[in-house]
Scaffold this active site. Structure first.
Site, PDB file in Angstrom:
ATOM      1  N   VAL A  90      51.258  26.886  62.715  1.00 26.32           N
ATOM      2  CA  VAL A  90      49.802  26.933  62.857  1.00 26.32           C
ATOM      3  C   VAL A  90      49.386  28.064  63.796  1.00 26.32           C
ATOM      4  O   VAL A  90      48.398  28.766  63.554  1.00 26.32           O
ATOM      5  CB  VAL A  90      49.267  25.581  63.366  1.00 26.32           C
ATOM      6  CG1 VAL A  90      47.781  25.668  63.680  1.00 26.32           C
ATOM      7  CG2 VAL A  90      49.524  24.500  62.339  1.00 26.32           C
ATOM      8  N   ALA A  91      50.154  28.262  64.866  1.00 25.78           N
ATOM      9  CA  ALA A  91      49.813  29.316  65.826  1.00 25.78           C
ATOM     10  C   ALA A  91      49.918  30.689  65.203  1.00 25.78           C
ATOM     11  O   ALA A  91      49.194  31.609  65.591  1.00 25.78           O
ATOM     12  CB  ALA A  91      50.733  29.213  67.039  1.00 25.78           C
ATOM     13  N   GLU A 135      43.972  31.460  60.694  1.00 25.04           N
ATOM     14  CA  GLU A 135      43.082  30.734  59.781  1.00 25.04           C
ATOM     15  C   GLU A 135      41.719  31.396  59.635  1.00 25.04           C
ATOM     16  O   GLU A 135      41.090  31.313  58.586  1.00 25.04           O
ATOM     17  CB  GLU A 135      42.892  29.281  60.276  1.00 25.04           C
ATOM     18  CG  GLU A 135      44.122  28.423  60.188  1.00 25.04           C
ATOM     19  CD  GLU A 135      44.967  28.514  61.458  1.00 25.04           C
ATOM     20  OE1 GLU A 135      45.947  27.769  61.554  1.00 25.04           O
ATOM     21  OE2 GLU A 135      44.635  29.331  62.341  1.00 25.04           O
ATOM     22  N   ASP A 169      27.264  63.646  40.145  1.00 24.16           N
ATOM     23  CA  ASP A 169      26.437  64.269  39.122  1.00 24.16           C
ATOM     24  C   ASP A 169      25.497  65.244  39.825  1.00 24.16           C
ATOM     25  O   ASP A 169      25.393  65.263  41.048  1.00 24.16           O
ATOM     26  CB  ASP A 169      25.648  63.195  38.379  1.00 24.16           C
ATOM     27  CG  ASP A 169      25.177  63.670  37.013  1.00 24.16           C
ATOM     28  OD1 ASP A 169      25.351  64.865  36.714  1.00 24.16           O
ATOM     29  OD2 ASP A 169      24.638  62.849  36.260  1.00 24.16           O
ATOM     30  N   ASP A 195      24.579  58.000  36.338  1.00 23.77           N
ATOM     31  CA  ASP A 195      23.354  57.269  36.046  1.00 23.77           C
ATOM     32  C   ASP A 195      23.218  56.896  34.577  1.00 23.77           C
ATOM     33  O   ASP A 195      22.393  56.072  34.220  1.00 23.77           O
ATOM     34  CB  ASP A 195      22.126  58.069  36.479  1.00 23.77           C
ATOM     35  CG  ASP A 195      22.092  59.465  35.857  1.00 23.77           C
ATOM     36  OD1 ASP A 195      22.972  59.768  35.028  1.00 23.77           O
ATOM     37  OD2 ASP A 195      21.190  60.243  36.203  1.00 23.77           O
ATOM     38  N   ASP A 227      28.409  57.222  31.840  1.00 26.46           N
ATOM     39  CA  ASP A 227      29.135  57.188  33.103  1.00 26.46           C
ATOM     40  C   ASP A 227      29.835  55.857  33.359  1.00 26.46           C
ATOM     41  O   ASP A 227      30.646  55.761  34.284  1.00 26.46           O
ATOM     42  CB  ASP A 227      28.175  57.466  34.267  1.00 26.46           C
ATOM     43  CG  ASP A 227      27.560  58.852  34.188  1.00 26.46           C
ATOM     44  OD1 ASP A 227      28.282  59.780  33.785  1.00 26.46           O
ATOM     45  OD2 ASP A 227      26.382  58.998  34.519  1.00 26.46           O
ATOM     46  N   GLU A 252      49.380  31.506  72.014  1.00 25.80           N
ATOM     47  CA  GLU A 252      49.508  30.260  71.272  1.00 25.80           C
ATOM     48  C   GLU A 252      50.958  29.941  70.940  1.00 25.80           C
ATOM     49  O   GLU A 252      51.338  28.767  70.853  1.00 25.80           O
ATOM     50  CB  GLU A 252      48.683  30.337  69.978  1.00 25.80           C
ATOM     51  CG  GLU A 252      47.174  30.310  70.215  1.00 25.80           C
ATOM     52  CD  GLU A 252      46.389  30.499  68.924  1.00 25.80           C
ATOM     53  OE1 GLU A 252      47.025  30.662  67.863  1.00 25.80           O
ATOM     54  OE2 GLU A 252      45.146  30.487  68.973  1.00 25.80           O
ATOM     55  N   THR A 273      36.405  28.825  68.516  1.00 27.53           N
ATOM     56  CA  THR A 273      35.947  29.709  69.596  1.00 27.53           C
ATOM     57  C   THR A 273      36.044  31.188  69.257  1.00 27.53           C
ATOM     58  O   THR A 273      35.258  31.993  69.777  1.00 27.53           O
ATOM     59  CB  THR A 273      36.749  29.426  70.883  1.00 27.53           C
ATOM     60  OG1 THR A 273      38.131  29.714  70.650  1.00 27.53           O
ATOM     61  CG2 THR A 273      36.611  27.976  71.303  1.00 27.53           C
TER      62      THR A 273
END
Length: 893
Positions: free
Chosen positions: A293-294, A298, A340, A612, A616, A681, A711
């Site tokens: 987990v550390a 996540e 263009d 445009d 294209d 951690e 946090t």
């Protein structure tokens, strides 16, 4: 109608073969089984059953379930699934479901982005008119365009859309082909033989589905409908070109798998080590789960998503609407722009640039306005109630030019005084009017210089033609204006041949679509940033090269490819391999743009391609960044693109690149911030394992999840809002091979910031325990005298990591500069994020319901005072490290 005239083409492999539209007209009519009277209604119905409706069809969509599964097995999503599973294993269902929700929201968002891209082909159908005029059984009638079939004889008039690909059999028209060729000026199309070796789109006797007739009248034989038209072929190209993952998407996948491998390997190794040194199996499993987990970030995927979304909003305020979040980062690595010309580099608005008269050359004077006014009388431009001009862009430029030179034309009086008009004839390349003026009636003629001089009454046209060539070389569209006086009381000429003869040349007008004033500075910034700019346009090479030179494209070297369709792979490789060469690709086709994009990608370039028109769409789809025009662009181009410019301005692309570089730098900043917390951690679990359990676990799994998903999120997102560091557009683009996570970043986050943070938080942990009289090996479980002190110590570890986050956030705001250079309080969102995480931490530490859930206890003032020094210590040590690096670099320099 004879049998030969009604016989349909023989079927082959389910569908009749498409005939060659350029073969002699009698042979084409025979192959298409049609004649001057068109098809019979019965024959048209039979062919409709064979060929199908005249509409662009799209392929079957990918299964929604399959796409959803693909999003749910993304590497970072897999890591989040693992984190959720661990939360459920640890009997923390609330956080487990929260992580699942994060995964599903991210998957749904990505799925919507992919689905949006599939709208491009469906939008092509809007370019087909609903009805068309067709001659069947010898009689003209209106039918639904979707019911047209090869062999139909259609009627084309001014203002009508062309309903299918067809070969002109009679008359002449001007057609706006800009949606297919990108060329701003209308193209002349006349009945007659083709040009040997000319590209299909430039054949003078062919018209194509979806284009618009702007002048004239003609009849044409349909030779292709539906998916077999140019419009259908472009739709097929759009469906075949696959959009590759962005550099960030590829790098995040690599990093995710790397993190997963490291986390699993560390968990397995220390699980075995824990058992080997005598830890109970249950404790070893808890340790392995905590270590995994550390190591799993996540919050990384949702924070990247949110940071890119912030970049999208910032770009939208600058005039660039980004449809894919990952494109924001890709913009930062762009090193080639294929743009263009018309509307992007230029204003897409013709203006009267210069005039030439036989008497005065190109000098200006009263004759300038008079020449423009005379030319403006020979137009069909109209003005609406709001004062807006409507009509051919060239003629609008003449009317506006006359007004700008003090000789305005009253369009209502022009029409009232007009005795005759002979509309533009593409075969003659002339238009003429008979206009009544106070001094008498005049025939006014305007058209191509070579056509006008051939109708002059004597005189040497050499000087005029030479002047026309010079103006054309400067990128202008040149028209000649001539006139002759009608004798008083003379009859109005009934035929244009009678009117367009015996003329005297008044002069030449040069019309120009000027570059946008801000483009030159934007091109200079591109060059400073190491970004090359190529022009890929349907316009002619001389016009495009003139614009390129005016805005600074081609420094130090410009190469012009006059006929891009003829360029082979080897020549294209040579053209694009030179880093100091910028290229104008003129007369480009859809395949040419796609070819250029693929070649640049093969050379390892990150390509932004503007466009445009419908033509294209495939190249926009294929480029890393497809940039469509929001004002003048077609819906197809906008749907196929990654980014839409609301102001159609090249300078906005450069601003977007700068913003992309800033976003990329900021992504690296919050990755440093997030990764820096992995060390503090992980270290508590290592201490727990290496001490064989004599040191109790300094941090719980639930507290890690509270840090990773609680946090750190807002400060990390706030780092994504940092302003660009000085010199962001003075450095070359980063190599496409450069990962978003570098070795220096890992050393800084894990080895420096993380190590300092780990040492500080372990100091707080042991301080609380030793103050309570703890010795290594003393029991700290529930019911023991030291249990409350142990809970308080883990709380100090948790709160210490949070306060170290504050110092890390301030340090991560800059990679090399001192914090004072960007301002201590300049990022207000970061200050708010820090305030939130401190309040959130205080709630977890002091609120009784949250204490029970997260296993925390209230901290005494001395412990709070201790951990309050952590932000300054973390930031201060990193500031010293950056100062040492700057000093070392300046010394080496």
């Amino acid at each position: 109608m004879t049998e030969a005239a009604t016989r349909p083409p023989s079927p082959a492999k389910g569908l009749p073969p498409s005939p060659d539209p350029l073969e002699p007209l009698p042979l084409l009519r025979r192959e298409l089984g049609t004649g001057p009277s068109g098809l019979s209604a019965r024959e048209a119905a039979r062919r409709l059953a064979v060929y199908g409706p005249n509409e662009v069809r799209r392929k079957t969509r990918t299964s929604l379930g399959r796409e959803l599964v693909r999003q749910l097995v993304h590497p970072l999503a897999v890591l989040l699934w693992a984190a959720a599973a661990l939360a459920f294993v640890a009997d923390i269902a609330v956080l487990g479901w929260a992580i699942v929700a994060v995964v599903m929201v991210n998957a749904a968002f990505a799925l919507l982005q992919e689905r949006q891209a599939e709208q491009a082909v469906e939008t092509l159908a809007r370019y087909l008119p609903e009805h068309a005029w067709v001659i069947r059984d010898g009689q003209p009638s209106a039918v639904e365009s979707r019911e047209l079939v090869p062999g139909d004889l259609i009627v084309l008039e001014e203002g009508a859309k062309v309903p299918a690909d067809a070969r002109l059999t009679d008359g002449g028209i001007e057609v706006d082909l800009s949606m297919l060729t990108g060329e701003s000026a209308p193209a002349e199309r006349v009945a007659g033989p083709g040009l040997a070796g000319a590209p299909l789109l430039q054949e003078p006797n062919l018209v194509f589905s979806g284009t618009t007739c702007t002048e004239g009248q003609a009849q044409a034989i349909v030779f292709a409908t539906g998916d077999h038209t140019e419009l259908g072929r472009i739709a097929a190209l759009s469906q075949r070109t696959q959009r590759d993952p962005s550099p960030l998407e590829r790098q995040v996948k690599k990093v995710a798998w790397l993190i997963a491998a490291v986390a699993v390997a560390m968990g397995a190794v220390f699980l075995v080590a824990g058992v080997a040194v005598g830890l109970p199996l249950t404790d070893s499993l808890i340790f392995a789960i905590g270590l995994l987990v550390a190591n799993v970030p996540e919050g990384l995927l949702p924070i990247i998503t949110l940071a890119l979304a912030v970049g999208v909003r910032a770009l939208a305020r600058q005039g660039a609407v980004v449809k894919r979040l990952s494109a924001v980062e890709t913009l930062g690595s762009t090193n080639v722009i294929c743009t263009d010309k018309t509307g992007t580099l230029t204003r897409n608005r013709m203006r009267l640039q210069t005039v030439w008269t036989p008497e005065h050359g190109t000098s200006t004077g009263p004759w300038t306005g008079e020449l423009a006014r005379t030319g403006a009388l020979c137009t069909t431009v109209t003005r609406d109630a709001e004062g807006q001009l409507h009509g051919d862009p060239t003629e609008i430029a003449l009317v506006e030019g006359a007004g700008a030179h003090g000789a305005p034309v009253d369009l209502v009086r022009r029409d009232a005084d007009r005795r005759a008009v002979f509309r533009f004839d593409p075969r003659l390349r002339l238009m003429s009017v008979v206009q009544e003026e106070p001094d008498g009636a005049h025939v006014i003629v305007k058209g191509a210089p070579e056509a006008v001089v051939s109708a002059l009454d004597g005189g040497d046209p050499t000087a005029a033609l030479a002047a026309a060539d010079r103006l054309a070389h400067d990128g202008m569209r040149v028209l000649a204006v001539a006139m002759r006086d009608l004798p008083k009381g003379a009859a109005t000429p009934a035929r244009r041949h009678d009117a367009e003869s015996g003329l005297r040349l008044l002069g030449l007008v040069g019309l120009y679509d000027p570059p946008r004033p801000e483009v030159a500075e934007a091109v200079r910034r591109c060059h400073d940033a190491g970004v090359r700019v190529h022009i890929v346009t349907g316009d002619n090479g001389a016009t495009a090269a003139a614009v390129a030179r005016e805005v600074g494209i081609g420094v130090p070297r410009l190469t012009v490819v006059a006929q891009s369709e003829t360029v082979g792979d080897q020549e294209l490789d040579q053209l694009l391999a030179h880093g100091d060469t910028e290229v104008v690709f003129a007369r480009s086709s859809p395949e040419t743009k796609l070819h250029v994009a693929d070649t640049l990608r093969a050379h390892g370039q990150i390509v932004a391609m503007t466009g445009d028109g419908v033509n294209d769409a495939p190249a926009l789809h294929r480029a890393h960044i497809g940039v469509a025009m929001g004002r003048s662009g077609t819906d197809v181009a906008r749907e196929a693109s990654t980014m839409v410019l609301t102001d159609d301005n090249f300078a906005t692309i450069v601003a977007a690149i700068e913003s992309g570089r800033r976003v990329y730098d900021n992504v690296r900043k919050f990755i440093v911030y997030i990764f820096a917390h992995a060390t503090p951690e992980v270290v508590p679990f290592l201490v727990f394992a290496l001490s064989a359990g004599t040191v109790p676990l300094p941090l719980t799994v639930l507290q890690i999840l509270a840090i990773d998903l609680g946090t750190e999120t807002l400060p990390a997102l706030a780092l994504g809002r940092e302003r660009a560091e000085p010199g962001v557009m003075s450095r070359p683009p980063r190599p496409s091979s450069q990962g978003v996570i570098s070795r220096d970043m890992l050393i800084r986050s894990w080895g420096w910031l993380g190590t300092v943070s780990a040492a500080l938080v372990m100091t707080a942990f042991f301080y609380v325990l030793w103050r309570a009289g703890w010795h290594p090996g003393d029991p700290t479980g529930p019911g023991t005298p030291l249990h409350h002190a142990y809970v308080t110590a883990t709380t100090a570890t948790f709160a210490g990591i949070v306060t170290c986050q504050v110092g890390t956030a301030m340090a991560a705001r800059t990679d090399h500069a001192a914090l004072r250079e960007i301002g201590l309080f300049s990022n207000h969102l970061l200050l708010a994020g820090i305030a939130f995480e401190l309040v959130f931490t205080a709630a977890l530490v002091y609120a009784p319901p949250l204490q029970d859930l997260f296993g925390t206890a209230a901290l005494s003032l001395d412990v709070v005072a201790l951990i309050a020094t952590f932000p300054v210590l973390v930031w201060g040590t990193d500031e010293l490290r950056r100062w040492a690096r700057r000093t070392r670099r300046s010394t080496n320099a």
